[in-house]
Design a protein around this motif. Sequence first.
Motif, short mmCIF file in Angstrom:
data_model
loop_
_atom_site.label_atom_id
_atom_site.label_comp_id
_atom_site.label_asym_id
_atom_site.label_seq_id
_atom_site.Cartn_x
_atom_site.Cartn_y
_atom_site.Cartn_z
N MET A 54 0.83 -1.20 0.00
CA MET A 54 0.00 0.00 0.00
C MET A 54 0.87 1.25 0.00
SD MET A 54 -2.65 1.26 2.93
CE MET A 54 -1.29 1.55 4.03
N PRO A 231 -3.53 6.69 5.90
CA PRO A 231 -3.44 5.25 6.20
C PRO A 231 -2.18 4.90 6.98
CG PRO A 231 -4.14 5.58 3.93
CD PRO A 231 -3.75 6.92 4.45
N ASN A 261 -14.45 5.71 4.56
CA ASN A 261 -13.26 6.32 3.97
C ASN A 261 -11.97 5.64 4.39
OD1 ASN A 261 -14.73 8.37 2.62
ND2 ASN A 261 -14.88 9.54 4.53
N THR A 262 -12.04 4.73 5.35
CA THR A 262 -10.83 4.05 5.83
C THR A 262 -10.35 3.03 4.79
OG1 THR A 262 -11.55 4.31 8.13
CG2 THR A 262 -9.81 2.70 7.70
N ASN A 263 -9.07 3.06 4.50
CA ASN A 263 -8.48 2.12 3.54
C ASN A 263 -8.73 0.68 3.97
OD1 ASN A 263 -6.02 0.36 2.66
ND2 ASN A 263 -6.00 2.10 1.25
N HIS A 264 -9.06 -0.20 3.01
CA HIS A 264 -9.44 -1.58 3.36
C HIS A 264 -8.26 -2.35 3.96
CE1 HIS A 264 -7.58 -2.27 -0.60
NE2 HIS A 264 -7.43 -3.53 -0.23
#
Length: 278
Positions: A54, A231, A261-264
């Motif tokens: 990421m 993140p 909105n939080t990254n997976h």
Amino acid sequence: MGKLPINCEQTQEQLTEWLSNQLPDAEGAIMDAHLAQCPACQAEADSVRQLWQMMGQLPTPEPSPMARIRFQTMLDTYKETIADKPESALDNLLTKFREFFTPKLAVRLAYSVALVGVGILAGYWFNHATGPNVAYKQQIDTLSTQVQEMRQMMMLSLLENPAASERLRAVSYTEEINQVDSKVIDALLTTLNNDANVNVRLVTLEALAKLADNPTVREGLVQSITRQDSPLVQSALADVMVKLQEKRSIKPLRQLLHDDNTNHMVKGKIEQTIRDLS
């Protein structure tokens, strides 16, 4: 004699080297064997690998199309000013003098003088005192206190600097301050929650984690969880919460987990953190 099998703690310590293929072949084989039979370490390795991927996918910020135009305009204006009014030698000297004694540089100068004073007095005391010299010891203690105050002033001043490199340097001064007071803590927490530069926030988080014995710092770290949008900072905060075993963080972590909105990938990290804290 071959190497003994490693445990989970040793695996965590060598995980970064293993993921970056920096371990010798023999140690890498031992790591592979341990990960093959330890689901917990394998899950951690997968989580860290995903986080690295990421980080590699984060876009590099591009300068504004107007940046070059603004710079050229400023440069042309400066050249015109110099051409219209040549600066005399005296004016140039006065300008440099004023620049040298800006508040920030004045603080640095006072800090340096205080350090020199401590060194001189300490040297005199150790070289000439034949017994306990209370007067000199008091002067050394006073100057030491002034040095600490100078360090704090420099830190608070640099935290307001527009250059990220200066703000990073400001955070590094926390390691040189013996007693961190409420002003410094408030300034660090404000930087953690509001600084525009992710690297500054990460370094600030690291500095605050070292001060986590302070209840105000721990509470501030917990409250910071839902204020972060990066993140990288979210993931780093989750790691800090596990390290501190701060169970009060479970509620804000769940809020972050349910935020669309939080990254997976960060959500996976948070889920593991909640399990570790529960």
